[in-house]
Write a protein that holds these residues in place. Structure first.
Motif, PDB file in Angstrom:
ATOM      1  N   GLU A 145       0.855  -1.197   0.000  1.00 44.85           N
ATOM      2  CA  GLU A 145       0.000   0.000   0.000  1.00 44.85           C
ATOM      3  C   GLU A 145       0.883   1.236   0.000  1.00 44.85           C
ATOM      4  OE1 GLU A 145      -3.296   2.179   2.846  1.00 44.85           O
ATOM      5  OE2 GLU A 145      -2.668   0.124   3.240  1.00 44.85           O
ATOM      6  N   THR A 146       0.740   2.066  -1.021  1.00 37.81           N
ATOM      7  CA  THR A 146       1.603   3.235  -1.152  1.00 37.81           C
ATOM      8  C   THR A 146       1.245   4.310  -0.138  1.00 37.81           C
ATOM      9  OG1 THR A 146       1.787   2.805  -3.504  1.00 37.81           O
ATOM     10  CG2 THR A 146       2.416   4.985  -2.748  1.00 37.81           C
ATOM     11  N   VAL A 147       2.253   4.926   0.420  1.00 34.52           N
ATOM     12  CA  VAL A 147       2.047   6.017   1.362  1.00 34.52           C
ATOM     13  C   VAL A 147       1.612   7.271   0.611  1.00 34.52           C
ATOM     14  CG1 VAL A 147       3.157   7.469   3.078  1.00 34.52           C
ATOM     15  CG2 VAL A 147       3.774   5.064   2.915  1.00 34.52           C
ATOM     16  N   GLY A 148       0.601   7.969   1.134  1.00 31.25           N
ATOM     17  CA  GLY A 148       0.157   9.199   0.501  1.00 31.25           C
ATOM     18  C   GLY A 148       1.135  10.335   0.723  1.00 31.25           C
ATOM     19  N   ALA A 149       0.877  11.468   0.055  1.00 36.37           N
ATOM     20  CA  ALA A 149       1.752  12.632   0.194  1.00 36.37           C
ATOM     21  C   ALA A 149       1.768  13.113   1.638  1.00 36.37           C
ATOM     22  CB  ALA A 149       1.282  13.741  -0.737  1.00 36.37           C
ATOM     23  N   PRO A 150       2.931  13.154   2.289  1.00 33.86           N
ATOM     24  CA  PRO A 150       2.981  13.521   3.711  1.00 33.86           C
ATOM     25  C   PRO A 150       2.795  15.002   3.991  1.00 33.86           C
ATOM     26  CG  PRO A 150       5.185  13.099   2.885  1.00 33.86           C
ATOM     27  CD  PRO A 150       4.244  12.737   1.776  1.00 33.86           C
ATOM     28  N   ASP A 151       2.966  15.863   2.965  1.00 32.17           N
ATOM     29  CA  ASP A 151       2.837  17.314   3.149  1.00 32.17           C
ATOM     30  C   ASP A 151       3.747  17.840   4.251  1.00 32.17           C
ATOM     31  OD1 ASP A 151       0.975  18.603   1.306  1.00 32.17           O
ATOM     32  OD2 ASP A 151      -0.523  17.241   2.121  1.00 32.17           O
ATOM     33  N   GLY A 152       4.931  17.306   4.331  1.00 29.04           N
ATOM     34  CA  GLY A 152       5.886  17.746   5.348  1.00 29.04           C
ATOM     35  C   GLY A 152       6.953  16.697   5.564  1.00 29.04           C
ATOM     36  N   GLY A 153       7.539  16.674   6.757  1.00 31.63           N
ATOM     37  CA  GLY A 153       8.578  15.694   7.056  1.00 31.63           C
ATOM     38  C   GLY A 153       9.772  15.853   6.140  1.00 31.63           C
ATOM     39  N   TRP A 154      10.200  14.731   5.546  1.00 36.25           N
ATOM     40  CA  TRP A 154      11.324  14.769   4.602  1.00 36.25           C
ATOM     41  C   TRP A 154      10.986  15.601   3.368  1.00 36.25           C
ATOM     42  CZ3 TRP A 154      16.241  13.694   5.332  1.00 36.25           C
ATOM     43  CH2 TRP A 154      17.082  13.590   4.218  1.00 36.25           C
ATOM     44  N   GLY A 155       9.682  15.845   3.175  1.00 32.23           N
ATOM     45  CA  GLY A 155       9.276  16.667   2.037  1.00 32.23           C
ATOM     46  C   GLY A 155       9.902  18.045   2.043  1.00 32.23           C
ATOM     47  N   TRP A 156      10.194  18.593   3.254  1.00 29.76           N
ATOM     48  CA  TRP A 156      10.839  19.914   3.313  1.00 29.76           C
ATOM     49  C   TRP A 156      12.267  19.841   2.783  1.00 29.76           C
ATOM     50  CZ3 TRP A 156       7.236  23.175   3.522  1.00 29.76           C
ATOM     51  CH2 TRP A 156       6.128  23.016   4.339  1.00 29.76           C
ATOM     52  N   ILE A 157      12.939  18.698   2.989  1.00 28.35           N
ATOM     53  CA  ILE A 157      14.288  18.528   2.430  1.00 28.35           C
ATOM     54  C   ILE A 157      14.204  18.400   0.913  1.00 28.35           C
ATOM     55  CG2 ILE A 157      16.389  17.136   2.502  1.00 28.35           C
ATOM     56  CD1 ILE A 157      15.730  18.591   5.106  1.00 28.35           C
ATOM     57  N   VAL A 158      13.198  17.660   0.450  1.00 25.91           N
ATOM     58  CA  VAL A 158      12.967  17.552  -0.998  1.00 25.91           C
ATOM     59  C   VAL A 158      12.672  18.925  -1.582  1.00 25.91           C
ATOM     60  CG1 VAL A 158      11.410  16.598  -2.747  1.00 25.91           C
ATOM     61  CG2 VAL A 158      12.184  15.162  -0.852  1.00 25.91           C
ATOM     62  N   LEU A 159      11.904  19.726  -0.856  1.00 26.94           N
ATOM     63  CA  LEU A 159      11.599  21.088  -1.294  1.00 26.94           C
ATOM     64  C   LEU A 159      12.877  21.923  -1.410  1.00 26.94           C
ATOM     65  CD1 LEU A 159       9.737  23.472  -1.901  1.00 26.94           C
ATOM     66  CD2 LEU A 159       9.355  23.727   0.551  1.00 26.94           C
ATOM     67  N   LEU A 160      13.791  21.761  -0.464  1.00 26.56           N
ATOM     68  CA  LEU A 160      15.058  22.481  -0.527  1.00 26.56           C
ATOM     69  C   LEU A 160      15.851  22.081  -1.770  1.00 26.56           C
ATOM     70  CD1 LEU A 160      17.203  24.336   0.743  1.00 26.56           C
ATOM     71  CD2 LEU A 160      18.026  22.362   2.042  1.00 26.56           C
ATOM     72  N   GLY A 161      15.885  20.779  -2.062  1.00 21.59           N
ATOM     73  CA  GLY A 161      16.574  20.328  -3.271  1.00 21.59           C
ATOM     74  C   GLY A 161      15.927  20.878  -4.524  1.00 21.59           C
ATOM     75  N   SER A 162      14.599  20.896  -4.565  1.00 22.71           N
ATOM     76  CA  SER A 162      13.892  21.451  -5.718  1.00 22.71           C
ATOM     77  C   SER A 162      14.157  22.946  -5.860  1.00 22.71           C
ATOM     78  CB  SER A 162      12.385  21.210  -5.567  1.00 22.71           C
ATOM     79  OG  SER A 162      12.091  19.840  -5.535  1.00 22.71           O
ATOM     80  N   PHE A 163      14.278  23.632  -4.731  1.00 18.55           N
ATOM     81  CA  PHE A 163      14.606  25.057  -4.719  1.00 18.55           C
ATOM     82  C   PHE A 163      15.944  25.309  -5.423  1.00 18.55           C
ATOM     83  CE2 PHE A 163      16.876  28.533  -2.636  1.00 18.55           C
ATOM     84  CZ  PHE A 163      15.960  29.570  -2.654  1.00 18.55           C
ATOM     85  N   VAL A 164      16.957  24.512  -5.092  1.00 16.56           N
ATOM     86  CA  VAL A 164      18.278  24.677  -5.691  1.00 16.56           C
ATOM     87  C   VAL A 164      18.260  24.320  -7.175  1.00 16.56           C
ATOM     88  CG1 VAL A 164      20.677  23.865  -5.651  1.00 16.56           C
ATOM     89  CG2 VAL A 164      19.449  24.270  -3.501  1.00 16.56           C
TER      90      VAL A 164
END
Length: 453
Positions: free
Chosen positions: A9-28
């Motif tokens: 069962e796939t985990v849904g979008a967490p809207d946070g957590g490690w997502g903020w690190i992913v957001l930082l990478g996307s920012f760069v």
């Protein structure tokens, strides 16, 4: 021994957590992808002198980088769907860096097209699209805000890379500047490394126990067949052309094609324009920093506004408003020749350009949903590559022929205004209200079936 069936069962979008690190990478990644083709324009004057070429010739460097960023979309989509985001981004970072390092040793403009243009552009493309896909996987309810924050990477990097490029040019020449920039682009590999795929929840259910062997044969067959159907893997297309059946996507593609014809023209030629008006080199480069500084605040703010419950369903119209604002800024500033007028233009351009940047991919995600976003983005970028190859060089030809920069502002502004009107009118008359496609879904390429991978 019993028959054991694995149900993942796939985990849904967490809207946070490690997502903020992913957001930082996307920012760069977004910063390098969109700011670099514009910031490299600070080197154009020196390149024109060394290689004895004109504005249109040097403008091709930025156009090729942007064309590769857009045109490699389907290749990136296929690679992401097959290998996942992280490996693709690591390879892309090496290509982006290697292209600029090799470019520092070139001896003519054609070699620059191949190295700084094609190789670096391809590397940025292999980073940019996967970063957006990962961002969409980690965010759902907060996605407009996440897109706005990630898009802010473009103005932040533009405000830094432009004066940095001028500084490197002054101290080390364009060759040294290219070499150091190649080293900076290795940070794309670090961003790729942090793009951790979302894991799966694994549930192991005992389908039948040893006692089932004592049941009638027919009963066993029924149970086994049912479980086999449950565990049959679904095949994922590497590039799904069926998304083109969506009328909303077709309208979006047409509008974005027109937008890209003029969107990047003012920023690519702005520094050279200012220098030709007698503005000192450092002050001319600082104009891009002004755009970047305003843009930094415009994108996250626009992302917050776009997330409001009464704005989000009307996203195409909000995007149309941003396009009209940007186009009118170009047209109204066409006659600005002194430094004060150019600064005022940069303020309003940064605001409107930031709105466009913050909304463009949010609109696309809203049209096709997460399940179709990878393929749709690849196809959209491919079509836009044609426009980005036409826009800046054609503007450079106008400058070379007529020695009049007003024409390029009228041309770019007119294209943005037309695109905004077209998108709003077409959306109103030809798109029926339909169910929102933002149900949380995860692409197979972004799901870690094996947590050790």
């Amino acid at each position: 021994m019993g028959i054991i069936v694995e149900d993942r069962e796939t985990v849904g979008a967490p809207d946070g957590g490690w997502g903020w690190i992913v957001l930082l990478g996307s920012f760069v990644i977004t910063g390098f992808s969109y700011a670099f083709p514009k910031a490299i324009s600070v080197y154009f004057k020196e390149l024109m002198n060394d290689f004895d070429c004109g504005y249109s010739d040097t403008a091709w460097i930025s156009s090729i980088i942007l064309a590769m960023l857009y045109g490699s979309g389907p290749i990136s989509s296929i690679m992401v769907n097959k290998f996942g985001c992280r490996p693709v981004m690591l390879v892309g970072g090496l290509l982006a860096s290697g292209g600029m390092i090799i470019a520092s040793f070139t001896s003519n403009i054609i070699q620059l097209y191949l190295t700084a243009g094609v190789i670096t552009g391809l590397g940025l493309a292999l980073n940019f699209q996967p970063s957006l896909i990962m961002l969409g996987s980690y965010f759902d309810k907060r996605r407009p805000l996440a897109n706005g924050l990630a898009a802010a990477g473009s103005p932040v990097f533009l405000s830094v890379l432009s004066p940095l490029g001028q500084l490197l040019l002054s101290h080390y020449g364009w060759r040294g500047g290219f070499l150091i920039t190649g080293g900076l682009l290795l940070n794309c590999c670090a961003c790729g490394a942090i793009m951790r795929p979302l894991k799966c929840k694994e549930r192991k259910a005992i389908a039948c126990s040893q006692e089932l062997k004592e049941m009638p044969e027919a009963g066993q067959e029924n149970i086994v067949c049912e479980n086999n159907n449950d565990t049959k893997p679904s095949k994922k297309k590497l590039l799904d052309f069926s998304v083109l059946a969506d009328l909303g996507l077709i309208i979006y593609i047409i509008a974005k094609f027109i937008v890209v014809l003029g969107l990047f023209v003012p920023t690519i030629l702005l520094v050279n324009y200012a220098k030709d008006q007698g503005v000192p080199d450092q002050d001319a480069a600082f104009l891009l920093s002004i755009i970047g500084f305003i843009d930094i605040f415009a994108r996250p703010t626009c992302g917050v506004v776009a997330g409001l419950k009464w704005i989000r369903p009307k996203m195409p119209y909000f995007f149309s408003l941003a396009l009209l604002f940007n186009g009118l800024t170009d047209v109204c500033s066409a006659t600005s020749t002194d430094y004060k007028g150019l600064v005022i233009f940069c303020v309003f351009f940064g605001l409107s350009y930031g709105m466009v940047g913050a909304l463009q991919f949010e609109v696309l995600m809203g049209i096709v949903g997460k399940s179709g976003f990878s393929s749709a983005l690849g196809l959209v970028l491919l079509i836009e590559a044609v426009a980005v190859l036409i826009g800046p060089p054609s503007a450079g030809i106008l400058v070379d022929k007529y020695k009049n920069y007003e024409l390029i502002f009228y041309m770019a502004g007119g294209e943005l205004i037309f695109a905004g009107i077209f998108l709003a009118v077409a959306s109103f008359f030809f798109i029926r209200r339909k169910k929102h496609k933002d149900a949380p879904q995860i692409h197979n390429g972004d799901v870690a079936i094996n947590p050790k991978g």
